[in-house]
Design an enzyme around this catalytic site. Structure first.
Site, PDB file in Angstrom:
ATOM      1  N   ASP A   9       0.891  -1.163   0.000  1.00  0.00           N
ATOM      2  CA  ASP A   9       0.000   0.000   0.000  1.00  0.00           C
ATOM      3  C   ASP A   9       0.930   1.214   0.000  1.00  0.00           C
ATOM      4  OD1 ASP A   9      -1.664   2.108   0.600  1.00  0.00           O
ATOM      5  OD2 ASP A   9      -2.153   1.421   2.637  1.00  0.00           O
ATOM      6  N   LYS A  71       3.326  11.044  -3.791  1.00  0.00           N
ATOM      7  CA  LYS A  71       2.210  10.421  -4.502  1.00  0.00           C
ATOM      8  C   LYS A  71       1.299  11.468  -5.141  1.00  0.00           C
ATOM      9  CE  LYS A  71      -1.441   7.097  -3.379  1.00  0.00           C
ATOM     10  NZ  LYS A  71      -1.923   6.228  -2.288  1.00  0.00           N
ATOM     11  N   GLU A 172      -7.070   0.969  -4.522  1.00  0.00           N
ATOM     12  CA  GLU A 172      -7.069   0.846  -3.058  1.00  0.00           C
ATOM     13  C   GLU A 172      -8.414   0.342  -2.505  1.00  0.00           C
ATOM     14  OE1 GLU A 172      -5.715   4.725  -2.096  1.00  0.00           O
ATOM     15  OE2 GLU A 172      -3.661   4.251  -2.651  1.00  0.00           O
ATOM     16  N   ASP A 194     -12.173   5.953   3.235  1.00  0.00           N
ATOM     17  CA  ASP A 194     -10.713   5.918   3.441  1.00  0.00           C
ATOM     18  C   ASP A 194     -10.194   7.319   3.776  1.00  0.00           C
ATOM     19  OD1 ASP A 194      -7.974   5.741   3.275  1.00  0.00           O
ATOM     20  OD2 ASP A 194      -7.929   4.698   1.348  1.00  0.00           O
TER      21      ASP A 194
END
Lengths: 610, 410
Positions: A9, A71, A172, A194
């Site tokens: 992850d 990211k 994800e 999330d």
């Protein structure tokens, strides 16, 4: 032994690695025993690369040389709005790359974003290798569902640079749902909420008969746990300023400590009603005394400070469900993902909005990595019949006359998928057509992202509208897009496969792989040198300590003098080997030193006997 | 908006401190220069040039030190031999160090030859032997061969060195007669002595612009390189003005008065300078002795004792630069000592006392910061990397914490 595939992850603020062992997915702790590792990379003053926890511990005092949230930049174009937005607050230097991509400058060295991400992936690989005791090659990496092809490709490139073979990139929320549904035969619609360190995502998935389908996804890429930390820091800073008239934010060391303690306090308040914040010697007053910061933060106060942030996530959930035309009542379970969802107030508000208690069966920090590991294991296991059905994060289509965008595949369409549409020529005697393949949501072609283009020639000369061309889009399970244009009259056809580019050329990637390999070899060599140096230095110190006494005892004889001389030669040789960083020489010297030391100890102990 | 040259801002103060560093560098005070540039960096982290200067001097520290020492020694010998009357014809010490191909004599050899010559002149009858290196206690702990400068005999210019401020005195002055053995042709004490005349162009004076003097490629001019030698006079002028309670404007008459008044002339010079030098020598001797003890303790394996002695050496000269210079020169020894005291740098230190007891300790905020990095995960080596302060300082803090029992290694 069966080959292992790790699931990673790769988060905005933290990363996590997992593997399936004996059929059970497990998260691998790092050297410090933590199951997540900060996604940070820094270059220290001595040029050393710092990754993870150590990079985080100096992130503010060495802010201009520490990259966080890479990211957010991966696979982005230099001119894109998210890059510009990020640049406004980034303490490190961001520059334009040679291919309209983004690069970062750390201590005068330029790094591409996939390179920076590669260092994090490499750290995760090392953590897994230390745990498994074997080299790991293959990995499944997760990305947000809204990542486009370039971002996915850049993540794959990062994997390559780190020395990993990325066998699949998965979304994800899909990974979370996989972990949630692992070992259970369920059929239901779930929401994945999330709230991570830097981003918030909400996804709706349908699970049934081993099929995992993302129905809809949305979120806020600038909302996460760090915003909660900032609120605590502000509260502490203003309190201190009121009391002492000193702004702690002006001192980097103080700010670094505030950031660390704010995050710690936030985590503690998920389990406790209140927590003590104690920072002794936080700042010097210039009068030869240092001040302490001591405060008590209660859960209620934290909720008061951050209430609006939680409300924002709920508003996004509401909007997403409305846009996807999904009734809340259809959702049968809510999976909480990301460390921030451990905050009781977050759980309360989500439960309140969804009308149900969120699922407690999965660990919010680990669930995504676990899902990736499950998928990795399934990919190697031919008997496994898990099927992941992802959706296209953006609409796909072509440009048509007038500069408009004609969508063939709508956003959130489950993949694999295929769609066709028949177009006609727009001019008389038109013998060719140019197909511009685009991705995006705008009606204007120019506002969407161009994925590729090709020309179909050899059309029959005819009045406009007479020649028909069928354009077919196909997206495979891997997310690879191919487009075909066919002249229905003659059967002539032309096609392209859209190859996503991360902003790096093949040569650049190869060079980065080599550079990274060289760096790692250098690090290992330097670690080995340091290990042997320290051992040898210890021996030298012991020998030097005994030297005067031994000389005194044995130098009376010729033999003794000779022995002392030889010992001195051994010492000199060892020092030379250390100074020249000659590792084999140091190892060889260490053996001779050990013998010398034993001899010296023998001489001294015998001399003690009356 | 904060202006870069505003002395009230970090950037402005940083630039001023940068300049001070360059003055020290040009005066041959390398460590003093480094200290100033590091200070400049703390005031303004954006001063990339300060970092470049520090790196340059650090990289070439030994070679530069030898060059400057040799030049100083050459100057001293020339002074003692009475050949220097600062008439402008002698080689300035910077000229000595910048002459291509000229081999600078080793300072120790020179000192010995002077002492031996002195003994001979003093009429010491039939000396049994000449003094040798063994007769002089000389500490040099550096085990590696001293690095040679890239171009022997030439001193590379630091990157973009600033033109030295105060290249010339503000006004034309006559130097007072020198004292002691340095009398040359002026044997008559009543005859006013005229020293070198420093022509002064007031309007040209001291703009501290950053233009680089090239030590390697240009023949140095007297004006430029005179700085290290002139600075004493500059200071004295200021002192005298203060003593007089003048408004600071020194007139020609004042200077004439000074020449005619022997008492006032004696205010000027040597006493204070000499006292300062003696004090420096005393500190140098004390610190050298302490460093010798540090090495002895380290060789015995008594690293705690070595560290404690090193701390004494650090504290020997809190306001001066003699001690820092010597400590910096012997940093490899000190690193070894601190490493020896801390033990395995791969070991993970832990905080050994409860938080409320830490608050009761007498620590500063930098120690507090370093202490906060000790989290049971980071090794000593990691902590040195994340310390955000000079390595020596981080070593000293960690070592002190370990000695106080605030941290421990299990």
């Amino acid at each position: 032994m069966a080959e292992k595939v790790i699931g990673i992850d790769l988060g905005t603020t933290n990363s996590c690695v997992a593997v399936v062992e004996d059929g059970t997915p497990v998260v691998i702790p790092n050297r410090g025993g933590y199951k997540t590792t900060p996604s940070m990379v820094a270059i220290a003053e001595n040029g050393k690369r710092l990754v993870g926890h150590i990079a985080k511990r100096q992130a503010i005092t060495n802010a201009e040389n520490t990259v966080y949230a890479a990211k957010r930049l991966i696979g982005r174009k230099w001119a894109s709005p998210p890059v510009k937005a990020f640049m406004e607050n980034a303490p490190f230097r961001i520059v334009e790359g040679p291919h309209d991509d983004v690069r970062i400058v750390l201590r005068d060295q330029v790094f591409s974003i996939p390179e920076v991400s590669a260092y994090i992936l490499q750290e995760m690989k090392l953590i897994a290798e230390e745990y498994l005791g074997e080299e790991v090659q293959k990995a499944v990496i997760t990305v947000p569902a809204y990542f486009n092809d370039a971002q996915r490709q850049a993540t794959k490139d990062a994997g390559r640079i780190s020395g990993l073979d990325v066998i699949r990139i998965i979304n994800e929320p899909t990974a979370s749902a996989l972990a949630y549904g692992f070992g259970r035969n369920i059929e239901r619609k779930v929401a994945v909420y999330d709230l991570g360190g830097g981003t918030f995502d909400i996804s709706i998935l349908a699970i049934g008969n081993g099929v995992f389908e993302v129905i809809s996804t949305a979120g806020d890429t600038f909302l996460g746990g760090e915003d909660f930390d900032k609120r605590i820091i502000d509260w502490l800073v203003f309190g201190f300023q009121k009391e002492h008239r000193i702004d702690l934010r002006k001192d980097k060391m103080a700010l670094q400590r505030l950031k660390d303690v704010a995050e710690k306090a936030k985590c503690e308040l998920s389990a406790l009603r209140e927590t003590e914040i104690n920072l002794p010697f936080i700042i010097s007053t210039g009068k030869n005394e240092a001040l302490h910061l001591q405060r008590t933060l209660t859960r209620e106060k934290l909720e008061e400070l951050t209430g609006d942030l939680i409300e924002r996530t709920v508003a996004i959930c509401k909007r997403t469900l409305e846009e996807a035309e999904i009734d809340k009542k259809e959702i049968q379970d809510v999976i909480l993902v990301g460390g921030m969802t451990r905050m009781p107030r977050v759980q309360e508000l989500v439960a309140e909005f969804m009308g149900m208690e969120p699922c407690k069966g999965v660990h919010p920090d680990e669930v995504v990595a676990l899902g990736a590991a499950i998928q990795g294991s399934a990919l190697l296991d031919e008997k496994n019949d898990v099927l992941l059905l992802d959706v296209t994060p953006h609409s796909l289509g072509i440009m048509i006359v007038g500069g408009y965008f004609h969508k063939l595949i709508e956003q959130n369409t489950t993949v694999p998928t295929s769609k066709s549409h028949v177009f006609t020529t727009v001019k008389d005697n038109q013998t060719s057509v140019k197909i511009l393949v685009l991705q995006g949501e705008s009606d204007r072609a120019e506002e969407n992202e161009l994925l590729g283009e090709f020309i179909l020639t050899g059309l029959r000369r005819a009045p406009r509208g007479e020649v028909e061309i069928e354009v077919t889009f196909h997206i495979s399970a891997d997310g690879i897009v191919s487009v075909k244009a066919k002249d229905l009259e003659t059967g002539l056809e032309q096609s392209i496969t859209v190859t996503a580019t991360s902003g790096l050329t093949e040569d650049e990637i190869r060079r980065m792989i080599e550079d990274n390999r060289d760096y790692m070899m250098e690090v290992r060599s330097s670690q080995e040198f340091e290990k042997h140096r320290q051992q040898t230095e210890r021996l030298l110190d012991e020998i030097e300590h005994l030297f005067p006494r031994v000389s005194e005892i044995i130098s009376g004889s010729d033999f003794g003098q000779d022995a002392v001389k030889k010992a001195r030669t051994v010492i000199d040789k060892a020092r030379t080997a250390i100074n020249t960083k000659d590792i084999p020489g140091i190892v060889e010297s260490a053996e001779a030193l050990t013998r010398t030391l034993n001899m010296f100890k023998g001489v001294v102990s015998k001399a003690k006997v009356p | 908006m904060a202006q870069a040259n505003d002395p009230k801002t970090g950037a402005g103060r940083g630039a001023a401190v940068m300049e001070r560093g360059m003055e020290k560098y040009l005066a041959g005070d390398l460590l003093g220069a480094i200290c100033e540039w590091e200070h400049a960096l703390t005031l303004d982290a954006g001063l990339a040039r300060a970092r470049e200067y520090i790196d340059y001097v650090r990289e070439n520290f030994d070679a530069l030190t030898r060059e400057f020492d040799a030049a100083r020694e050459a100057q001293r010998l020339a002074d003692e031999a009475g050949i220097s009357d600062l008439t402008g014809e002698e080689e300035s010490f910077a000229e000595v160090i910048s002459q291509p191909g000229r081999a600078a004599p080793a300072p120790l050899d020179d000192a010995l030859s002077v002492v031996n010559a002195g003994l001979e002149q003093a009429g010491v009858e039939e000396p049994t032997r000449e003094l040798s290196h063994e007769d002089i206690e000389f500490i040099d702990y550096r085990e590696e061969a001293p690095r040679e400068p890239t171009s022997p005999g030439r001193l590379p210019a630091p990157p973009q060195a600033p033109a030295p401020p105060m290249l010339e005195p503000l006004l034309e002055i006559d130097l007072p007669p020198p004292e002691g053995r340095l009398s040359d042709s002026h044997d008559d004490p009543d005859e006013p002595r005229t020293g070198p005349r420093y022509a002064l162009r007031e309007e040209e004076a001291p703009e501290a612009t950053f233009t680089a003097p090239s030590f390697a490629d240009e023949a140095p001019t007297r004006d430029f390189y005179a700085t290290p030698l002139d600075i004493g006079y500059e200071e004295m002028t200021i002192e005298r003005q203060a003593d007089d309670g003048d408004d600071g404007a020194e007139t020609r008459d004042d200077r004439d008065d000074a020449r005619g008044d022997p008492d006032r002339t004696s205010d000027f010079q040597p006493g204070r300078d000499l006292a300062k030098k003696l004090k420096e020598e005393e500190v140098r001797g004390r610190v050298s002795e302490l460093l010798r003890m540090v090495k002895e303790s380290a060789d015995r394996g008594d690293f705690r004792g070595a560290v404690e002695t090193a701390e004494m050496a650090s504290a020997a000269d809190p306001d001066g630069l003699v001690s820092p210079v010597l400590l910096h020169r012997h940093r490899d020894l000190l690193y070894r000592v601190y490493e020896g005291h801390l033990g395995d740098l791969k070991a993970v230190p832990l905080v050994a006392i409860p938080l409320h007891e830490i608050s009761a300790q007498n620590l500063d905020h930098r120690t507090g910061f370093l202490l906060s990095r000790i989290d049971g995960m980071l090794t000593f080596e990691d902590i040195l990397d994340v310390a955000g302060m000079p390595r020596m300082e981080a070593y000293q803090i960690l070592s002190a914490l370990l000695r106080k029992g605030v941290i421990e290694v299990r």
